[in-house]
Design a protein around this motif. Structure first.
Motif, short mmCIF file in Angstrom:
data_model
loop_
_atom_site.label_atom_id
_atom_site.label_comp_id
_atom_site.label_asym_id
_atom_site.label_seq_id
_atom_site.Cartn_x
_atom_site.Cartn_y
_atom_site.Cartn_z
N SER A 37 2.42 -2.78 8.76
CA SER A 37 1.00 -2.55 8.53
C SER A 37 0.68 -1.07 8.48
O SER A 37 -0.06 -0.61 7.62
CB SER A 37 0.16 -3.23 9.62
OG SER A 37 0.22 -4.63 9.50
N LEU A 45 0.31 -5.82 -2.13
CA LEU A 45 -0.99 -6.04 -1.48
C LEU A 45 -2.15 -6.02 -2.48
O LEU A 45 -3.24 -6.52 -2.18
CB LEU A 45 -1.23 -4.99 -0.40
CG LEU A 45 -0.51 -5.22 0.94
CD1 LEU A 45 -0.62 -3.98 1.82
CD2 LEU A 45 -1.09 -6.43 1.65
N GLN A 92 -3.43 -8.51 4.07
CA GLN A 92 -2.80 -7.59 5.01
C GLN A 92 -2.28 -8.33 6.23
O GLN A 92 -1.18 -8.05 6.74
CB GLN A 92 -3.79 -6.50 5.45
CG GLN A 92 -3.19 -5.44 6.36
CD GLN A 92 -2.17 -4.56 5.66
OE1 GLN A 92 -2.48 -3.91 4.67
NE2 GLN A 92 -0.94 -4.51 6.17
N ASN A 118 -0.47 1.05 5.04
CA ASN A 118 -1.80 1.65 5.09
C ASN A 118 -1.76 3.16 5.22
O ASN A 118 -2.79 3.80 5.42
CB ASN A 118 -2.60 1.06 6.27
CG ASN A 118 -3.15 -0.31 5.95
OD1 ASN A 118 -3.98 -0.46 5.06
ND2 ASN A 118 -2.67 -1.32 6.66
#
Length: 346
Positions: free
Chosen positions: A321, A124, A188, A325
């Protein structure tokens, strides 16, 4: 969603729609349809060890409020724990392992899972979109165990493309075997979408692996292909009679001869892929996907989002996700637990 030829069946406005779907149900840890893993799998519950300096003082009117002493103690203690976890963005190793196994449906140790989490977090950080997508595609294919399937990446998709009532964010084409994304989207979101689409690729692979024979498998895909094409023709304004006449002209082969006339649905046997039996840990999941994929849900938005194959793929992207994160997702579970404690003493 699965995208046959020019038919877009992927989740409408994927990112917004997924978020909307999870707000109303369980926004914390969606239930991906999953198999049972070997002994290396650990429980998926959140386990956080702490030491409390003192028990929270019991309120004198606890009976009046209806909240148990244990619930009140847990409320204060839990808030402290959650605040500390949120501040440090820490996910217990067993939770990372559980998520990685649920996303990819493969066995991983805690160490392997942490390495996978870091790998996608590092991907990412890649600023060049082409490099980012190439690396992401390669690693997702590897972790999904899809290397034997010649899936290609198309970066020239159009975000928000409409087919009927469905808007496309990305798509997986089970005929040409490619994943199409719009590379202008945020990284993302692309991670979520590609994880979603390759989950569809794994669904179709295991639909083949768990099908009784070629006929069952190809009948399912041919019907899905024709329904997709029927949707396109309907959108073009053709009458039902004209649509059926057009569909009758379609030649659908089930081989990889290289002949370019008509449409050919790939046969996984040509890639050296064999069927599995009930001893495989993913067998039951594969059977569920085979049954689910027979449903043509793309003409109705509500039906579409409830289709098991779409829920399954959406949840995989959602888990990815959260994992990348460092979102633990304890608050809703904690609130649910407190509510149950209150109900017990009423």
């Amino acid at each position: 969603m699965i995208y046959p030829i020019n038919y877009s069946g992927y989740a409408a406005n994927a990112q917004n729609q997924r978020l909307r779907a999870f707000r109303g149900s369980n926004p914390i840890e969606p239930s991906v349809i999953q198999p049972s893993f070997k002994a290396s799998q650990t429980p998926s519950q959140d386990v956080v060890q702490i030491s409390a300096g003192a028990k929270i003082k019991e309120s004198s009117n606890s009976e009046q409020t209806g909240m148990s002493t244990g619930a009140k103690w847990a409320l204060g203690l839990g808030a402290t724990v959650l605040a500390g976890i949120a501040a440090h963005k820490f996910i217990p190793p067993m939770r990372v392992q559980s998520r990685v196994q649920r996303i990819f449906l493969e066995d991983f140790t805690k160490e392997e899972a942490k390495a996978i989490q870091k790998k996608y977090q590092d991907i990412l950080k890649i600023t060049d979109k082409d490099e980012f997508l190439d690396k992401l595609f390669t690693e997702l294919k590897k972790d999904y165990k899809l290397d034997d399937v010649p899936i290609k990446l198309n970066k020239n998709g159009k975000y928000g493309e409409k087919v009927g009532t469905i808007e496309a964010a990305a798509r997986y084409d089970f005929v040409s075997l490619d994943v199409t994304v719009d590379k202008s989207r945020p990284c993302q979101e692309l991670l979520d979408s590609m994880c979603h689409e390759l989950r569809h690729a794994k669904q179709i692979l295991f639909a083949y692996k768990t099908s009784a024979n070629d006929k069952e498998y190809f009948d399912m895909l041919i019907e899905k292909y024709k329904n997709g094409y029927r949707s396109i023709l309907k959108e073009k304004g053709l009458s039902d009679k004209e649509i059926e006449k057009e569909l009758s002209r379609i030649e659908i082969r089930t081989d990889n001869t290289g002949n370019t006339s008509g449409s050919s649905i790939p046969n996984y046997a040509d890639f050296g892929i064999k069927r599995i039996d009930s001893s495989d840990k993913n067998y039951e999941w594969g059977k569920k996907m085979l049954k689910s994929l027979k449903i043509f849900a793309n003409e109705n938005r509500d039906t579409y989002y409830r289709a098991p194959y779409e829920v399954d793929a959406s949840n995989a992207g959602h888990l990815m996700s959260r994992m990348t994160n460092n979102k633990l997702g304890l608050m809703q579970k904690f609130n649910d637990w407190i509510r149950k404690q209150n109900e017990l003493v009423r």
